[in-house]
Design a protein around this motif. Sequence first.
Motif, PDB file in Angstrom:
ATOM      1  N   LYS A  82      12.770   9.108 -18.499  1.00  0.00           N
ATOM      2  CA  LYS A  82      11.649   9.474 -17.642  1.00  0.00           C
ATOM      3  C   LYS A  82      10.342   9.468 -18.415  1.00  0.00           C
ATOM      4  CE  LYS A  82      14.161  12.227 -14.225  1.00  0.00           C
ATOM      5  NZ  LYS A  82      14.295  13.558 -13.581  1.00  0.00           N
ATOM      6  N   LYS A  83      10.381   9.906 -19.639  1.00  0.00           N
ATOM      7  CA  LYS A  83       9.174   9.898 -20.450  1.00  0.00           C
ATOM      8  C   LYS A  83       8.764   8.477 -20.815  1.00  0.00           C
ATOM      9  CE  LYS A  83       8.692  14.287 -20.387  1.00  0.00           C
ATOM     10  NZ  LYS A  83       7.560  14.892 -19.620  1.00  0.00           N
ATOM     11  N   ARG A  84       9.752   7.566 -20.877  1.00  0.00           N
ATOM     12  CA  ARG A  84       9.400   6.172 -21.134  1.00  0.00           C
ATOM     13  C   ARG A  84       8.592   5.597 -19.988  1.00  0.00           C
ATOM     14  NH1 ARG A  84       7.558   2.054 -22.011  1.00  0.00           N
ATOM     15  NH2 ARG A  84       8.451   0.187 -23.023  1.00  0.00           N
ATOM     16  N   ALA A  85       8.831   6.097 -18.782  1.00  0.00           N
ATOM     17  CA  ALA A  85       8.089   5.616 -17.633  1.00  0.00           C
ATOM     18  C   ALA A  85       6.626   6.023 -17.683  1.00  0.00           C
ATOM     19  CB  ALA A  85       8.725   6.134 -16.341  1.00  0.00           C
ATOM     20  N   GLU A  86       6.293   7.044 -18.466  1.00  0.00           N
ATOM     21  CA  GLU A  86       4.893   7.451 -18.561  1.00  0.00           C
ATOM     22  C   GLU A  86       4.060   6.467 -19.358  1.00  0.00           C
ATOM     23  OE1 GLU A  86       4.641  11.367 -20.030  1.00  0.00           O
ATOM     24  OE2 GLU A  86       5.650  12.291 -18.309  1.00  0.00           O
ATOM     25  N   THR A  87       4.699   5.614 -20.138  1.00  0.00           N
ATOM     26  CA  THR A  87       3.966   4.597 -20.892  1.00  0.00           C
ATOM     27  C   THR A  87       3.898   3.271 -20.130  1.00  0.00           C
ATOM     28  OG1 THR A  87       6.008   4.031 -22.057  1.00  0.00           O
ATOM     29  CG2 THR A  87       4.533   5.611 -23.115  1.00  0.00           C
ATOM     30  N   LEU A  88       4.346   3.255 -18.879  1.00  0.00           N
ATOM     31  CA  LEU A  88       4.178   2.110 -17.991  1.00  0.00           C
ATOM     32  C   LEU A  88       3.041   2.423 -17.031  1.00  0.00           C
ATOM     33  CD1 LEU A  88       7.912   1.312 -17.187  1.00  0.00           C
ATOM     34  CD2 LEU A  88       6.442   0.147 -18.824  1.00  0.00           C
ATOM     35  N   MET A  89       2.006   1.608 -17.053  1.00  0.00           N
ATOM     36  CA  MET A  89       0.788   1.897 -16.297  1.00  0.00           C
ATOM     37  C   MET A  89       0.725   1.050 -15.035  1.00  0.00           C
ATOM     38  SD  MET A  89      -2.189   2.207 -19.182  1.00  0.00           S
ATOM     39  CE  MET A  89      -3.391   2.434 -17.881  1.00  0.00           C
ATOM     40  N   PHE A  90       0.140   1.654 -14.016  1.00  0.00           N
ATOM     41  CA  PHE A  90      -0.198   0.966 -12.778  1.00  0.00           C
ATOM     42  C   PHE A  90      -1.698   1.130 -12.537  1.00  0.00           C
ATOM     43  CE2 PHE A  90       4.228   2.155 -12.320  1.00  0.00           C
ATOM     44  CZ  PHE A  90       4.815   1.000 -11.841  1.00  0.00           C
ATOM     45  N   SER A  91      -2.289   0.123 -11.930  1.00  0.00           N
ATOM     46  CA  SER A  91      -3.717   0.225 -11.626  1.00  0.00           C
ATOM     47  C   SER A  91      -3.972   1.325 -10.605  1.00  0.00           C
ATOM     48  CB  SER A  91      -4.239  -1.109 -11.102  1.00  0.00           C
ATOM     49  OG  SER A  91      -3.524  -1.503  -9.942  1.00  0.00           O
ATOM     50  N   GLN A  92      -5.155   1.917 -10.708  1.00  0.00           N
ATOM     51  CA  GLN A  92      -5.476   3.025  -9.820  1.00  0.00           C
ATOM     52  C   GLN A  92      -5.601   2.567  -8.374  1.00  0.00           C
ATOM     53  OE1 GLN A  92      -5.592   6.060 -11.132  1.00  0.00           O
ATOM     54  NE2 GLN A  92      -5.970   7.114  -9.186  1.00  0.00           N
ATOM     55  N   ASP A  93      -6.066   1.348  -8.171  1.00  0.00           N
ATOM     56  CA  ASP A  93      -6.267   0.806  -6.830  1.00  0.00           C
ATOM     57  C   ASP A  93      -5.586  -0.553  -6.726  1.00  0.00           C
ATOM     58  OD1 ASP A  93      -8.053   2.930  -5.913  1.00  0.00           O
ATOM     59  OD2 ASP A  93      -9.503   2.052  -7.296  1.00  0.00           O
ATOM     60  N   ALA A  94      -5.314  -0.943  -5.504  1.00  0.00           N
ATOM     61  CA  ALA A  94      -4.869  -2.298  -5.192  1.00  0.00           C
ATOM     62  C   ALA A  94      -6.027  -3.044  -4.543  1.00  0.00           C
ATOM     63  CB  ALA A  94      -3.657  -2.277  -4.266  1.00  0.00           C
ATOM     64  N   VAL A  95      -6.036  -4.357  -4.660  1.00  0.00           N
ATOM     65  CA  VAL A  95      -7.146  -5.163  -4.152  1.00  0.00           C
ATOM     66  C   VAL A  95      -6.599  -6.242  -3.223  1.00  0.00           C
ATOM     67  CG1 VAL A  95      -8.554  -4.749  -6.197  1.00  0.00           C
ATOM     68  CG2 VAL A  95      -7.075  -6.750  -6.117  1.00  0.00           C
ATOM     69  N   ILE A  96      -7.463  -6.721  -2.336  1.00  0.00           N
ATOM     70  CA  ILE A  96      -7.159  -7.843  -1.442  1.00  0.00           C
ATOM     71  C   ILE A  96      -8.255  -8.874  -1.626  1.00  0.00           C
ATOM     72  CG2 ILE A  96      -6.949  -8.606   0.943  1.00  0.00           C
ATOM     73  CD1 ILE A  96      -5.721  -5.985   1.673  1.00  0.00           C
ATOM     74  N   SER A  97      -7.866 -10.059  -2.047  1.00  0.00           N
ATOM     75  CA  SER A  97      -8.805 -11.164  -2.232  1.00  0.00           C
ATOM     76  C   SER A  97      -8.014 -12.466  -2.168  1.00  0.00           C
ATOM     77  CB  SER A  97      -9.558 -11.041  -3.552  1.00  0.00           C
ATOM     78  OG  SER A  97      -8.658 -11.054  -4.641  1.00  0.00           O
ATOM     79  N   GLN A  98      -8.735 -13.567  -2.294  1.00  0.00           N
ATOM     80  CA  GLN A  98      -8.100 -14.868  -2.213  1.00  0.00           C
ATOM     81  C   GLN A  98      -7.661 -15.340  -3.598  1.00  0.00           C
ATOM     82  OE1 GLN A  98     -10.916 -17.420  -0.157  1.00  0.00           O
ATOM     83  NE2 GLN A  98      -9.818 -17.163   1.766  1.00  0.00           N
ATOM     84  N   ARG A  99      -6.481 -15.924  -3.621  1.00  0.00           N
ATOM     85  CA  ARG A  99      -5.956 -16.559  -4.837  1.00  0.00           C
ATOM     86  C   ARG A  99      -5.290 -17.865  -4.414  1.00  0.00           C
ATOM     87  NH1 ARG A  99      -2.097 -13.732  -9.294  1.00  0.00           N
ATOM     88  NH2 ARG A  99      -4.129 -12.897  -9.957  1.00  0.00           N
TER      89      ARG A  99
END
Length: 501
Positions: A176-193
């Motif tokens: 569980k503590k290993r999961a704390e070193t995995l980061m996710f962005s604070q927000d998600a975005v919608i744009s064209q790719r």
Amino acid sequence: MSVLRRKFGEDYQVVNTNTGAIYSAPAKKKRQRFVEKNGRCNVQHGNLGGETSRYISDLFTTLVDLKWRWNLLIFILTYTIAWLVMASMWWVIAYIRGDLNHGHDQSYTPCVANVYNFPSAFLFFIETEATIGYGSRYITEKCPEGIILFLFQSLLGSIVDAFLIGCMFIKMSQPKKRAETLMFSQDAVISQRDGKLCLMFRVGNLRNSHMVSAQIRCKLIKSRQTPEGEFLPLDQCELDVGFGTGADQLFLVSPLTICHEINPKSPFFDLSQRSLMSEQFEIVVILEGIVETTGMTCQARTSYTEDEVLWGHRFLPVMSLEEGFFRVDYSQFHSTFEVPTPSYSVKETEEKASLHSPAPTPTLSDGRVQRERVFSLDCINTIKERVRAGQSKKLHRLSSGKEDPQCQAHGTSSHQSEKACSTGDLPLQLQRICSVPGQGEAEQQQQLKAFSIHSRATTQSTGDLQKPGLPTALLPTPVLLAGGRTEDNLPAKLRKMNADR
């Protein structure tokens, strides 16, 4: 600005490194979440009734799932109670045997030497359990009940040590503590790719140790009502993040941007910038993998609500090339900037494209055109033979004179019926040639020749409709009469008349 241009090229000249220029998300409204940002599920189970006994049947997992303060309390209380109980049993044996009254008598042989009160019995138990063995307290051979109690103490001590120490070891080694070193962005975005509207978020690994077989999944949590009127609270729907193409299998050595393409199969097919403000949903992201150092499976979770999805934004690049290595700048991990993005949904885009596109003109199917153009040469030969047969009958009538009217009527009717029955399966052009009344045999023969030449040109590529023939020099040259009729097919009397001429 120059540093950013050197890192990312000319495409990112509009991005400013000043703190005030980077987009900051507006203050988000508080809303009840299904999964917290740290991955904790905001669900509590109540009114279990008699089902609480199931927790006791799986006691080991129950202890591991407890918080650390409760685990430490249970650990200390279990050892303390076990020590006090076993020390009390040794004291009871000494009391029953009367060893407490002869504690300092050298001529008396007690059950346990130098045990004459409860503290001394407690010290004897600790020395025996911890295998210290100071040598002043020991069991004598004249105490069989003490020997039995010593065996029971050894077995019980081994069981308690294995249970509690094993529980604490698994509790400490949980990833569980290993999961704390995995980061996710604070927000998600919608744009064209790549010309397609996509929902994107970013993941990263802070440690140098890799996540083996890392895989990511996304769930859309949204309440809905079925056409039958059933209300489904917190209905879960899968979001495709590359399951069919293998893009969900991550090589997480640097921050990656996970992309969900919004297409007709996506639940965001009719989502626009305006409707995003009134929607209520939650996107749960689950990242799973095997910890390289321990080999245990680790799972990290986070979620994005509708107010954490930014329309028309893109993440800032965080990778740069240094001298001999790639550098990741985690200070820009959560930063985004605005990009031109259509404000309408993918559904509206496709509807507009279908309205502006010209309507296709109706055409015949390929099979029907092919049936009208390509036909068998055997059918043409059959029509030729029938025309020739008609010519021979007329010449025969001229030579033989009048025939029986009944037979002539019978032959005419049978010829018409045969013609009507045999031309129904032929192409339309052949039916017209055969069905025109009053047309001469010569004209029919010429039209059939022209039609057969056209058919040979049409079907020359098939190869299986025409059989290879003999050379032209080896073929006999037939004698043609008026109307294109060969002499060999005439009756014997006509052939004689022609020979006399």
